[in-house]
Design a protein around this motif. Structure first.
Motif, PDB file in Angstrom:
ATOM      1  N   VAL A   1       0.728  -1.210   0.039  1.00 39.07           N
ATOM      2  CA  VAL A   1      -0.143   0.098  -0.021  1.00 39.07           C
ATOM      3  C   VAL A   1       0.785   1.212   0.088  1.00 39.07           C
ATOM      4  N   ILE A   2       1.840   1.305   0.832  1.00 43.31           N
ATOM      5  CA  ILE A   2       2.524   2.549   1.098  1.00 43.31           C
ATOM      6  C   ILE A   2       3.559   2.657  -0.320  1.00 43.31           C
ATOM      7  N   ILE A   3       4.143   1.778  -0.949  1.00 44.45           N
ATOM      8  CA  ILE A   3       4.887   1.609  -1.993  1.00 44.45           C
ATOM      9  C   ILE A   3       3.862   2.110  -3.308  1.00 44.45           C
ATOM     10  N   SER A   4       2.849   1.842  -3.443  1.00 40.06           N
ATOM     11  CA  SER A   4       1.627   1.911  -4.291  1.00 40.06           C
ATOM     12  C   SER A   4       1.374   3.558  -4.165  1.00 40.06           C
ATOM     13  N   CYS A   5       1.572   4.136  -2.833  1.00 39.92           N
ATOM     14  CA  CYS A   5       1.003   5.698  -2.646  1.00 39.92           C
ATOM     15  C   CYS A   5       2.099   6.320  -3.268  1.00 39.92           C
ATOM     16  N   VAL A   6       3.326   6.064  -3.057  1.00 41.54           N
ATOM     17  CA  VAL A   6       4.588   6.974  -3.504  1.00 41.54           C
ATOM     18  C   VAL A   6       5.381   6.429  -4.673  1.00 41.54           C
ATOM     19  N   ARG A   7       4.841   5.545  -5.587  1.00 44.35           N
ATOM     20  CA  ARG A   7       5.386   5.104  -6.833  1.00 44.35           C
ATOM     21  C   ARG A   7       5.498   6.020  -7.695  1.00 44.35           C
ATOM     22  N   LYS A   8       4.603   7.201  -7.874  1.00 47.84           N
ATOM     23  CA  LYS A   8       4.783   8.201  -8.988  1.00 47.84           C
ATOM     24  C   LYS A   8       5.708   9.470  -8.602  1.00 47.84           C
ATOM     25  N   ILE A   9       6.344   9.342  -7.229  1.00 48.26           N
ATOM     26  CA  ILE A   9       7.085  10.399  -6.743  1.00 48.26           C
ATOM     27  C   ILE A   9       8.284   9.933  -6.512  1.00 48.26           C
ATOM     28  N   THR A  10       8.510   8.209  -6.790  1.00 43.57           N
ATOM     29  CA  THR A  10       9.849   7.644  -6.350  1.00 43.57           C
ATOM     30  C   THR A  10      10.595   7.839  -7.833  1.00 43.57           C
ATOM     31  N   PRO A  11      11.849   8.401  -7.533  1.00 44.36           N
ATOM     32  CA  PRO A  11      12.479   8.261  -8.810  1.00 44.36           C
ATOM     33  C   PRO A  11      12.963   6.692  -9.095  1.00 44.36           C
ATOM     34  N   ASP A  12      13.019   6.304 -10.274  1.00 42.88           N
ATOM     35  CA  ASP A  12      13.517   4.967 -10.784  1.00 42.88           C
ATOM     36  C   ASP A  12      15.076   4.731 -10.126  1.00 42.88           C
ATOM     37  N   GLU A  13      15.832   5.578 -10.173  1.00 41.31           N
ATOM     38  CA  GLU A  13      17.456   5.544  -9.666  1.00 41.31           C
ATOM     39  C   GLU A  13      17.359   4.900  -8.378  1.00 41.31           C
ATOM     40  N   ILE A  14      16.321   5.306  -7.578  1.00 44.41           N
ATOM     41  CA  ILE A  14      16.553   4.949  -6.048  1.00 44.41           C
ATOM     42  C   ILE A  14      15.345   4.260  -5.682  1.00 44.41           C
ATOM     43  N   ARG A  15      14.527   3.765  -6.456  1.00 46.65           N
ATOM     44  CA  ARG A  15      13.410   2.950  -6.062  1.00 46.65           C
ATOM     45  C   ARG A  15      13.605   1.861  -5.094  1.00 46.65           C
TER      46      ARG A  15
END
Length: 219
Positions: A53-67
């Motif tokens: 749930v938390i990762i789904s919430c932040v997925r759009k603001i998390t840069p791919d390089e540091i996901r």
């Protein structure tokens, strides 16, 4: 797949232990008793749902390089909270599971679902995926622990993790002279895992063959 099919897939078709072969180390180690399996299963379910749930919430603001580092921090924080709660309210369970509670952080099931599903889907779908995979893991460890404890000790004993004096189940089936103590060791863990994994594989092949036969009949 629709939501129900995605949820159901984690139980057998894509069972994380017997189909995807993830989280094997903890599965082999903690399945000596049903009590351990229940404690670990519930812990994994909670971490899976909350991390998805938390990762789904932040997925759009998390840069791919540091996901990946971000996912690990989220998972580690949740695992630490679970560990502290177990230490506070179920110390006997904490002693039984030992180092395998904090090792949930590096459980391939948790990080795998974060990367493969939660980072690409919405909150509800991610929560259902976490629940399905968590239940699949729990069913797997329960099945293994039931077989191992029954054969190695002759019975099943389940106590309240919050109050050891309260026994929920105390079932003795096999006479002591007929128990096989090796099933309480690592050898027994591998034997049990191999048999159950083969059974699940055979079932999946049977279902696939039926579906292919039905498709041919329709043509």
């Amino acid at each position: 797949m629709n939501r129900f099919e995605n949820f159901k897939a984690g139980l057998i078709k894509d069972n994380p232990v017997f189909s995807l072969f993830l989280g094997i180390c903890s599965t082999l180690a903690i399945t000596t008793t049903v009590n351990n399996a229940i404690g670990m299963g519930v812990s994994v379910i909670i971490v899976l749902i909350m991390s998805n749930v938390i990762i789904s919430c932040v997925r759009k603001i998390t840069p791919d390089e540091i996901r990946i580092p971000v996912y690990i921090v989220i998972i580690a924080t949740l695992v630490k909270i679970i560990q502290m709660l177990i230490q506070a309210y179920a110390p006997s369970l904490n002693t039984s599971l030992g180092v395998f509670i904090p090792l949930i952080v590096v459980n391939c099931i948790i990080l795998g679902r974060a990367e493969a599903f939660a980072s690409k889907n919405g909150i509800l779908d991610s929560a259902l995926d976490g629940l399905g995979m968590g239940l699949g893991y729990t069913l797997a460890v329960l099945a293994m622990s039931f077989i191992r404890e029954l054969i190695s000790t002759g019975g099943i004993k389940v106590v309240n993790p919050f109050n050891e004096a309260q026994v929920w189940l105390n079932l003795h089936i096999i006479p002591e002279n007929f128990t096989i103590s090796i099933f309480g060791s690592s050898v027994g863990a591998f034997i049990t895992f191999a048999v159950l994994a083969a059974a699940v594989g055979a079932y999946k092949q049977h279902v696939t063959a039926k579906e292919e036969a039905a498709a041919k009949e329709e043509k």
